[in-house]
Design a protein around this motif. Structure first.
Motif, mmCIF file in Angstrom:
data_model
loop_
_atom_site.group_PDB
_atom_site.id
_atom_site.type_symbol
_atom_site.label_atom_id
_atom_site.label_comp_id
_atom_site.label_asym_id
_atom_site.label_seq_id
_atom_site.Cartn_x
_atom_site.Cartn_y
_atom_site.Cartn_z
ATOM 1 N N ASP A 167 46.591 38.736 40.391
ATOM 2 C CA ASP A 167 47.945 38.489 40.877
ATOM 3 C C ASP A 167 47.927 38.427 42.402
ATOM 4 O O ASP A 167 46.904 38.730 43.046
ATOM 5 N N LEU A 168 49.033 38.032 42.999
ATOM 6 C CA LEU A 168 49.062 37.789 44.435
ATOM 7 C C LEU A 168 48.779 39.050 45.243
ATOM 8 O O LEU A 168 47.990 39.021 46.197
ATOM 9 N N THR A 169 49.386 40.162 44.875
ATOM 10 C CA THR A 169 49.180 41.406 45.628
ATOM 11 C C THR A 169 47.724 41.845 45.562
ATOM 12 O O THR A 169 47.115 42.190 46.583
ATOM 13 N N THR A 170 47.148 41.824 44.393
ATOM 14 C CA THR A 170 45.741 42.206 44.227
ATOM 15 C C THR A 170 44.834 41.245 44.989
ATOM 16 O O THR A 170 43.869 41.672 45.633
ATOM 17 N N SER A 171 45.140 39.960 44.927
ATOM 18 C CA SER A 171 44.348 38.956 45.646
ATOM 19 C C SER A 171 44.350 39.236 47.142
ATOM 20 O O SER A 171 43.313 39.122 47.809
ATOM 21 N N CYS A 172 45.496 39.608 47.680
ATOM 22 C CA CYS A 172 45.587 39.910 49.120
ATOM 23 C C CYS A 172 44.828 41.185 49.469
ATOM 24 O O CYS A 172 44.170 41.266 50.509
ATOM 25 N N ARG A 173 44.896 42.186 48.595
ATOM 26 C CA ARG A 173 44.156 43.429 48.840
ATOM 27 C C ARG A 173 42.643 43.180 48.831
ATOM 28 O O ARG A 173 41.914 43.654 49.713
ATOM 29 N N TYR A 174 42.172 42.445 47.831
ATOM 30 C CA TYR A 174 40.745 42.147 47.739
ATOM 31 C C TYR A 174 40.287 41.299 48.933
ATOM 32 O O TYR A 174 39.193 41.504 49.478
#
Length: 251
Positions: free
Chosen positions: A223-230
């Motif tokens: 998802d977008l939030t996880t993608s940004c964190r990674y």
């Protein structure tokens, strides 16, 4: 062509030093185990610390390239880098959405190079909004987001305002009170992306790498939030890899 890896596309400039642009994006895609494709919006003469010249690719050539690739591959996500105008960018985005409505689009809002060469000026706010409505995420830094508003406003206020149209990852490299802390603005909330790193060496192309890492993670189903964190974690490893302006890529 068949592959077990999802296809992702970088539409950006060619940097011969390979620190930024499509070459940096392809390195990032490879480390994320997605299959990277690329289209050049421009050829440049530059190094990591010097910008000499740029030659833009015609929009007709870019659009033909996009159609050719989308006719051949199921492209999950696209990262867009430097373009010479909003009209040029708008043509790219509208064609992608026509060919593949479900493809995710990330625009790395590179308005000038780290050596202060101007690429794109925002001259029409209506055109900007038309673009934002068609994409999933923009990744401006604190200097860039101020240029995305027609009024003089606080960076966080502008990010919240623009998030009505698409998500905004406001990068914290220039945030003096919280250096390195990013904020992801969504329609009805914002998420703080903290860091354990107090001071990291600057790198040529770090913004390109962050946006392409987000693109890769989205293509992998995050998802977008996880993608940004990674992606934040990935670019921090890149920043730590050397003490000069060009770094190394690690998984």
């Amino acid at each position: 062509m068949s592959t077990n890896r999802p296809f992702v596309l970088s539409i950006a400039g060619f940097d011969p030093s390979a620190g930024a642009g499509v070459l940096a994006d392809i390195k990032t895609f490879e480390q994320h185990k997605v299959y990277g494709l690329a289209i050049n919006t421009a050829n440049t003469i530059q190094t990591e610390d010097k910008f000499v010249a740029i030659e833009w690719t015609t929009i007709e050539f870019v659009l033909q390239s996009i159609k050719t690739l989308f006719d051949s591959y199921e492209i999950k996500a696209v990262k867009i880098g430097i373009t010479p105008s909003l009209e040029y960018l708008k043509s790219i985005i509208f064609l992608i959405k026509k060919l593949s409505p479900k493809t995710k689009i990330i625009w790395d809002t590179v308005l000038k190079s780290t050596t202060e060469f101007n690429f794109l000026n925002i001259q029409n706010q209506n055109n900007l909004i038309a673009v934002l409505k068609k994409i999933d995420l923009i990744t401006p830094n604190y200097n860039e987001i101020l240029k995305l508003s027609s009024e003089e406003k606080d960076a966080d206020f502008i990010a919240a305002e623009l998030s009505v149209y698409c998500a905004v990852l406001l990068k914290g490299g220039h945030r003096q009170e919280e250096i390195g802390v990013d904020y992801l603005y969504l329609k009805n909330e914002f998420i703080k992306l903290s860091t354990d790193e107090n001071s990291l060496p600057k790198k040529h192309g770090s913004g390109c790498i962050l946006s392409s890492a987000v693109t890769a993670n989205l293509a992998l189903g995050q998802d977008l939030t996880t993608s940004c964190r990674y992606a934040k974690r990935y670019v921090e490893n890149y920043l730590k890899s050397t003490y000069n302006l060009i770094g190394y890529h690690y998984e």
